[in-house]
Write a protein that holds these residues in place. Structure first.
Motif, short mmCIF file in Angstrom:
data_model
loop_
_atom_site.label_atom_id
_atom_site.label_comp_id
_atom_site.label_asym_id
_atom_site.label_seq_id
_atom_site.Cartn_x
_atom_site.Cartn_y
_atom_site.Cartn_z
N THR A 166 -33.82 -4.17 -6.38
CA THR A 166 -33.04 -3.13 -5.71
C THR A 166 -33.88 -2.38 -4.69
O THR A 166 -33.40 -2.05 -3.59
CB THR A 166 -32.45 -2.16 -6.75
N THR A 167 -35.14 -2.12 -5.00
CA THR A 167 -36.01 -1.43 -4.05
C THR A 167 -36.22 -2.28 -2.80
O THR A 167 -36.26 -1.76 -1.67
CB THR A 167 -37.35 -1.07 -4.69
N GLU A 168 -36.35 -3.58 -2.96
CA GLU A 168 -36.49 -4.46 -1.80
C GLU A 168 -35.24 -4.40 -0.93
O GLU A 168 -35.32 -4.29 0.30
CB GLU A 168 -36.75 -5.89 -2.25
N ARG A 169 -34.06 -4.46 -1.56
CA ARG A 169 -32.81 -4.42 -0.79
C ARG A 169 -32.65 -3.08 -0.08
O ARG A 169 -32.26 -3.03 1.09
CB ARG A 169 -31.61 -4.67 -1.71
N LEU A 170 -32.94 -2.00 -0.79
CA LEU A 170 -32.82 -0.67 -0.18
C LEU A 170 -33.79 -0.52 0.99
O LEU A 170 -33.43 0.01 2.04
CB LEU A 170 -33.10 0.41 -1.22
N SER A 171 -35.02 -1.00 0.81
CA SER A 171 -36.02 -0.87 1.87
C SER A 171 -35.63 -1.67 3.10
O SER A 171 -35.72 -1.17 4.24
CB SER A 171 -37.39 -1.32 1.35
N ARG A 172 -35.18 -2.90 2.91
CA ARG A 172 -34.75 -3.70 4.06
C ARG A 172 -33.56 -3.06 4.75
O ARG A 172 -33.46 -3.06 5.98
CB ARG A 172 -34.42 -5.13 3.62
N PHE A 173 -32.65 -2.50 3.97
CA PHE A 173 -31.51 -1.81 4.54
C PHE A 173 -32.00 -0.65 5.40
O PHE A 173 -31.50 -0.42 6.52
CB PHE A 173 -30.59 -1.29 3.42
N LEU A 193 -40.18 6.98 3.08
CA LEU A 193 -39.79 6.93 1.67
C LEU A 193 -40.04 8.29 1.03
O LEU A 193 -41.11 8.89 1.21
CB LEU A 193 -40.60 5.86 0.93
N VAL A 194 -39.06 8.78 0.29
CA VAL A 194 -39.21 10.05 -0.43
C VAL A 194 -39.33 9.73 -1.92
O VAL A 194 -38.42 9.15 -2.52
CB VAL A 194 -38.01 10.98 -0.18
N MET A 206 -42.15 2.02 -6.89
CA MET A 206 -41.19 2.02 -5.78
C MET A 206 -41.92 2.07 -4.44
O MET A 206 -41.57 1.34 -3.50
CB MET A 206 -40.24 3.22 -5.92
N ARG A 207 -42.96 2.91 -4.35
CA ARG A 207 -43.72 3.00 -3.10
C ARG A 207 -44.44 1.69 -2.81
O ARG A 207 -44.48 1.25 -1.65
CB ARG A 207 -44.73 4.15 -3.16
N LYS A 208 -45.00 1.06 -3.82
CA LYS A 208 -45.70 -0.21 -3.64
C LYS A 208 -44.75 -1.25 -3.03
O LYS A 208 -45.09 -1.94 -2.06
CB LYS A 208 -46.24 -0.70 -4.97
N VAL A 209 -43.56 -1.37 -3.60
CA VAL A 209 -42.59 -2.36 -3.11
C VAL A 209 -42.13 -1.99 -1.69
O VAL A 209 -42.01 -2.86 -0.82
CB VAL A 209 -41.39 -2.46 -4.07
N ALA A 214 -42.18 -2.87 4.24
CA ALA A 214 -42.50 -2.29 5.54
C ALA A 214 -43.30 -3.26 6.41
O ALA A 214 -43.14 -3.29 7.64
CB ALA A 214 -43.28 -0.99 5.35
N ALA A 215 -44.14 -4.07 5.77
CA ALA A 215 -44.95 -5.04 6.51
C ALA A 215 -44.09 -6.10 7.20
O ALA A 215 -44.53 -6.74 8.16
CB ALA A 215 -45.95 -5.71 5.56
N GLU A 216 -42.85 -6.28 6.73
CA GLU A 216 -41.93 -7.23 7.36
C GLU A 216 -41.35 -6.68 8.66
O GLU A 216 -40.73 -7.42 9.43
CB GLU A 216 -40.78 -7.58 6.40
N PHE A 217 -41.52 -5.37 8.90
CA PHE A 217 -40.93 -4.72 10.07
C PHE A 217 -42.03 -3.98 10.84
O PHE A 217 -42.03 -2.73 10.89
CB PHE A 217 -39.84 -3.74 9.62
#
Length: 362
Positions: A166-173, A193-194, A206-209, A214-217
């Protein structure tokens, strides 16, 4: 996915209290937009919420859920009522059930200053506030809903859940949203990220993921902020922030703070988006103190409808829906810039706000 015939079906869940009033106002404005842009919008009004629970014993029936799920999008008013509760004392909240059952992990909460709406911050930069709180809406501390325990009337425990998926999906979103906003606004958008990674293992994870994604963008600036510091900085310098992904409970709290920066909950739209479904609703509640008085501010519901039209366009409904979304947001801005005032600022009621906005749609 909407049909190629330029027509969609919207499940309306007016809910309780002022939810019914603002949904009617939003529908009134959408009907004019639909005629203006020659887009087909069919609505299916469904009963759910606290008063549905009081009448039937079920807050969200299987039939209602199935009809809402089969629609192209869901427009919700507000649900819940202080005097109607489950046996464990918690309030009726079918909107949470929709988020969990439909996998609506991305809670999009735009916080934008509308021209002409009085703002609490005197700094002239407040007029430029335009950020998005991105609330993860399916886990975090809300995972504990219905799972909490009380032991020997001596202690109570709730569990927070953070998953990689879920953290990956949220981050990419979040990063894709930042890219889209940058293209529209003509300036770079930072994703912040908060969290509370200095205290909780789940938050550090969550921050690690998040940083991995972030490295993908590489073209999108990214950083992180502790939630207590963010609560401070949203008062000190909200114009410095763009896209703020965060855990469920943190997002719930910060969304209300953000709404206060731009005039109140009546100006705070939202969308809960998943991979295949989405629910759109004002961020406010059912307003028991003002329900039935005709003074509820429908702006948040109307802007939520604009978010819905834009999402439908991205899902393939057609350019007409994208044009309608843009015009609806512009109509809101134009109406308030010309002097419209909602009831909380001594102005007109629900119907008056809707009519003033509709008048800007030529």
């Amino acid at each position: 996915m909407p049909s190629p015939s330029n027509s969609v079906r919207i499940a309306l869940l007016p809910g309780d209290g002022i939810g019914r009033e603002v949904t009617e106002a939003a529908t009134f404005v959408m009907e004019k937009l639909a005629r203006r842009h020659a887009i087909g919008i069919a609505t299916d009004s469904l009963e759910a919420g606290a008063f549905a629970y009081q009448a039937t014993g079920t807050a969200l029936s299987d039939e209602t859920f199935d009809r809402a799920k089969s629609a192209d999008a869901i427009l919700l008013g507000a649900m819940g009522w202080p005097g109607i509760r489950y046996d464990d004392g918690t309030e009726i909240a079918p909107q949470l059930d929709l988020r969990f059952r439909l996998g609506l992990y991305a809670g999009v909460r735009p916080i934008r200053a509308i021209p002409g709406v009085p703002l609490p911050l005197s700094d002239p930069r407040a007029a430029k506030i335009d950020l998005v709180i991105l609330r993860e809406s399916t886990e975090g501390l809300f995972y504990a809903r219905g799972r909490g325990t009380v032991t020997d009337d001596a202690e109570a425990r709730d569990t927070m859940l953070i998953t990689r998926a879920t953290t990956e999906r949220l981050s990419r979103f979040a990063f894709r949203l930042a890219e889209r906003r940058a293209a529209r606004m003509g300036r770079s958008q930072r994703v912040t990220l908060v969290d509370k990674a200095n205290v909780f293992t789940s938050m550090a994870f969550m921050r690690k993921v998040f940083l991995e994604i972030a490295a993908e963008f590489p073209g999108v600036p990214a950083d992180a902020h502790y939630v207590d510091a963010m609560a401070l900085d949203l008062i000190r310098k909200p114009w410095d922030f763009d896209v703020l992904p965060t855990e469920n409970m943190f997002g719930d709290i910060l969304s209300d703070l953000g709404a206060g920066l731009v005039g109140g909950m009546g100006y705070a739209p939202s969308a809960d988006i998943g991979d295949t479904h989405a629910v759109f609703q004002p961020s406010h509640g059912t307003g028991p103190d003002i329900a039935g008085k005709g003074i509820a501010n429908p702006t948040a519901a109307i802007l939520s409808a604009a978010l819905m039209l834009d999402w439908l366009a991205m899902r393939g409904a057609g350019q007409g829906f994208a044009d309608a979304a843009t015009e609806l947001e512009s109509a809101v801005d134009a109406a308030f810039a010309k002097g419209l005032r909602s009831a909380e600022f001594g102005g007109v009621g629900t119907k008056g706000v809707a009519e003033a906005i509709a008048e800007q749609i030529k």
